[in-house]
Design a protein around this motif. Structure first.
Motif: not given
Length: 290
Positions: A125-133, A149-156, A175-180
């Motif tokens: 589980l990658d929290l705040g995945t961004g680019t997925g790096a 990969g979790v991120d709050l930003s749909a764009g990310a 990918v999963l859009q989620s607040d943490w």
């Protein structure tokens, strides 16, 4: 019209001169820009300096040099950054992955390999995945691992998903859009995160290239920079397998505070890993309470 020459060698020299003292490494940035937009290589510039560059490419180089001289990071202009041997697309919603974060990949990789060997898979589980790096780097090395990969930003998340597809890893990356942890389900062997860890009041003191171009959402860790660690430590147990690991990147002065937060939540601090500059950068924690 641009005043840049259209022969490769003179074009490189003029690009370096144009950047001059406005950037830390004008020779490198000029070369990256010219090669990218002209579709040429360093070898070609050496072997064939009179090679002609089309007018369209020269115009793109001119525009890119103006952006770079204006303070925009060179990799934002190119639209990608290399990380752990992978080319990752960037977007305005993603943090630009940096070499120090490769420390996190190296820190947790042995455990990922061991779990994958023993269990036949390793769930990450990658929290705040961004680019997925981070997740994509681990998946590129361990073929039986899979990651969310979790991120709050749909764009990310869109950028991370695109990177996974371009690297041939989309089948093992979700990918999963989620607040943490808000929408996370299931259990994972490994939780990784490069969370925002700059205190709110220090954002204004960051380098211009960071402050003005990296998304604030990926930088601001709250009043003391530690809020994300509190959230992860408090909520991760429901999603982590027994004897699982959490690996987090930290600010170089935050070692003691982050260890205290996780220890209070029932985790045992493991090794602390230093980055290329010798600074504390990553801590790995083990879950010991069921």
């Amino acid at each position: 019209m641009t005043d840049l020459p259209n022969a490769l060698g003179p074009l490189l020299r003029e690009a370096r001169a144009r950047l001059g003292s406005t950037v830390d490494d004008p020779a490198l940035d000029a070369r990256l820009i010219v090669e990218h937009f002209s579709g040429t290589t360093r070898t070609q510039a050496i072997a064939d300096p009179e090679r002609r560059v089309g007018a369209g490419a020269v115009a793109e180089i001119d525009a890119a040099l103006r952006r770079r001289a204006g303070g925009e990071p060179v990799h934002r202009i190119l639209g990608y950054r290399e990380f752990y041997g992978l080319r990752l697309a960037l977007s305005p919603e993603t943090l630009e992955p940096r070499p120090d974060t490769e420390t996190l990949v190296e820190a947790i990789l042995p455990f990922v390999k061991a779990v994958a060997t023993q269990e036949g898979e390793c769930r990450i589980l990658d929290l705040g995945t961004g680019t997925g790096a981070i997740a994509l780097a681990l998946l590129s090395v361990v073929p039986t691992a899979n990651a969310t990969g979790v991120d709050l930003s749909a764009g990310a998340l869109a950028t991370a998903a695109r990177n996974a597809g371009q690297l041939g890893l989309a089948g093992r990356f979700t990918v999963l859009q989620s607040d943490w942890f808000e929408k996370v389900s299931g259990r994972y062997h490994v939780i990784v995160a490069n969370p925002p860890y700059i205190s709110s009041e220090d954002i204004g003191n960051l380098q211009d290239e960071v402050r003005n171009f990296d998304p604030r959402l990926a930088l601001d860790g709250g009043a003391d920079g530690l809020n994300p660690y509190r959230t992860i430590a408090a909520e991760a147990a429901r999603f982590l397998e027994i004897e699982g690991r959490i690996a987090v990147e930290i600010g170089h002065t935050q070692r003691n505070e982050v260890c205290e937060i996780f220890t209070a939540a029932g985790y045992v601090p493991g090794s602390v890993f230093r980055d290329l500059g010798g600074n504390d950068r990553v801590i790995v924690f083990e879950r010991i309470k069921p």
